[in-house]
Design an enzyme around this catalytic site. Sequence first.
Site, PDB file in Angstrom:
ATOM      1  CB  CYS A 201       2.705  -0.817  13.758  1.00  0.00           C
ATOM      2  SG  CYS A 201       2.759  -0.594  11.969  1.00  0.00           S
TER       3      CYS A 201
ATOM      4  CB  CYS B  37       0.745   6.939  10.881  1.00  0.00           C
ATOM      5  SG  CYS B  37       1.261   8.469  10.225  1.00  0.00           S
TER       6      CYS B  37
ATOM      7  CD  GLU C 148      -2.866  -1.147   2.343  1.00  0.00           C
ATOM      8  OE1 GLU C 148      -4.070  -1.321   2.184  1.00  0.00           O
ATOM      9  OE2 GLU C 148      -2.338  -1.055   3.453  1.00  0.00           O
TER      10      GLU C 148
ATOM     11  CB  CYS D  69       2.827   7.671   3.097  1.00  0.00           C
ATOM     12  SG  CYS D  69       3.262   6.488   4.356  1.00  0.00           S
TER      13      CYS D  69
ATOM     14  CB  CYS E 136       6.804  -4.566   9.069  1.00  0.00           C
ATOM     15  SG  CYS E 136       8.139  -3.685   9.895  1.00  0.00           S
TER      16      CYS E 136
HETATM   17  N1  SAH Z   1       9.357   1.091  10.190  1.00  0.00           N
HETATM   18  C1  SAH Z   1       9.467   2.496  10.075  1.00  0.00           C
HETATM   19  C2  SAH Z   1       8.495   3.135   9.089  1.00  0.00           C
HETATM   20  C3  SAH Z   1       7.062   2.688   9.129  1.00  0.00           C
HETATM   21  S1  SAH Z   1       6.047   3.342  10.408  1.00  0.00           S
HETATM   22  C4  SAH Z   1       9.369   3.133  11.455  1.00  0.00           C
HETATM   23  O1  SAH Z   1       9.127   2.419  12.415  1.00  0.00           O
HETATM   24  O2  SAH Z   1       9.591   4.318  11.586  1.00  0.00           O
HETATM   25  C5  SAH Z   1       5.927   5.042  10.074  1.00  0.00           C
HETATM   26  C6  SAH Z   1       5.414   5.835  11.245  1.00  0.00           C
HETATM   27  O3  SAH Z   1       4.050   5.517  11.547  1.00  0.00           O
HETATM   28  C7  SAH Z   1       6.216   5.534  12.494  1.00  0.00           C
HETATM   29  O4  SAH Z   1       6.557   6.683  13.207  1.00  0.00           O
HETATM   30  C8  SAH Z   1       5.256   4.694  13.273  1.00  0.00           C
HETATM   31  O5  SAH Z   1       5.573   4.709  14.612  1.00  0.00           O
HETATM   32  C9  SAH Z   1       3.935   5.349  12.933  1.00  0.00           C
HETATM   33  N2  SAH Z   1       2.813   4.491  13.291  1.00  0.00           N
HETATM   34  C10 SAH Z   1       2.762   3.150  13.253  1.00  0.00           C
HETATM   35  N3  SAH Z   1       1.577   2.698  13.719  1.00  0.00           N
HETATM   36  C11 SAH Z   1       0.844   3.780  14.039  1.00  0.00           C
HETATM   37  C12 SAH Z   1      -0.492   3.960  14.526  1.00  0.00           C
HETATM   38  N4  SAH Z   1      -1.300   2.935  14.769  1.00  0.00           N
HETATM   39  N5  SAH Z   1      -0.904   5.222  14.727  1.00  0.00           N
HETATM   40  C13 SAH Z   1      -0.105   6.272  14.431  1.00  0.00           C
HETATM   41  N6  SAH Z   1       1.143   6.164  13.961  1.00  0.00           N
HETATM   42  C14 SAH Z   1       1.621   4.929  13.764  1.00  0.00           C
END
Ligand code: SAH
Length: 353
Positions: free
Chosen positions: A120, A340, A93, A106, A113
């Site tokens: 997440c 996110c 996605e 994005c 992952c």
């Molecule tokens: N693996 C990388 C990039 C993917 S996540 C990382 O960890 O940075 C990208 C961003 O989205 C990260 O800051 C992550 O913490 C945030 N994120 C993940 N799950 C989320 C959620 N449920 N709500 C809000 N932000 C989230």
Amino acid sequence: MQQGNPSFYQYTLEELRELFNSHELPPTGPALLFNWHYKKRMKVPCVTDLAKISRTFVAENLDFTLPEVDVVHESQDKTVKFLFKLRDGLKVESVLIPFNGKYSICISSQVGCAMKCSFCFTGTQGLKRNLATEEIIGQFIGAQRWLTENRPDDDRILNIVFMGQGEPLHNFDAVKKACEIFLNRNGLCLAPHKITVSTAGYIPGLERWKAEMPDVNIAVSLHSVIKEKRDKLIPINQRYPIEEVSKFAESIPEGRMRFVTYEYLLIKNFNDSPEDAHATGKFLAGTKAFVSLIPFNPFPGTEYERPEMSTVESFKTILDTYKIPVTIRKTKGDEILAACGQLNTKEDRSLRS
Ligand code: SAH
């Protein structure tokens, strides 16, 4: 164009030059091809000034197939989520996020992952595989083509964030090459500060970044400076503690990095208290940090909740006292699970039906 041949979109300009060189083709071809595919977006009928011999070589030896757009979800706030189908049938996605009549994209770096962060949605899928460079580039081109077709008046994508599915530094080679292609002056010619690569704090990847990465922004997912809490949120904290991650990120020299943003996900009654804010302020005071506060985006089956906006504001006010630049990330696209942490290829099936 031949399927089964190497993809054109996996080549950096330098690599394409080497390829042309090894086949004794005119050296001007690679820049012309880059220009036509990336900058001109193939709007003119063909690369007219490409020598015939190069044109034949390209047609017989390179593949221009891109991931297929499988599903598109549009939300009321103009966020667009794409589900791309890859060659092996797996899906990934990407999300277009609107701002002032332009877009940020994005993009994903892996299918699923391996990080298993507890907040997440993507992490619940596990890791299927790394994306190839052309599959990363393909997300951008696919989204760009969709925009040009569907919203021709505001079709500019000006920022790229590697914050979709996956841990970009687990797929360092492909992400690095994709950044080089995005930045190339003959290609998309994006400015370095327009690209941000986000990591959960994978130190071996940061080590390579220090030696090899082009000049783009780094974002570190912080979420807590308190060990027990960060261990629960981001399990690799047990192996690569945030103190070391932060030192490492800050030590990346100019020319390989623009600035460090710390993303702080705020979860109700877990890491959103004044004590958490003070601990974070103390940790970051005096560094080059920018902080991006992200209110938690819920997804099916999660144990966590989003805090009230007043709590988010109070958290910011405390960080302000430590003279740390802070922004609050506005949630967009959550009704289509495009915000996110809400990306999960499996769950998209139910969303579609
Ligand atoms: N693996 C990388 C990039 C993917 S996540 C990382 O960890 O940075 C990208 C961003 O989205 C990260 O800051 C992550 O913490 C945030 N994120 C993940 N799950 C989320 C959620 N449920 N709500 C809000 N932000 C989230």
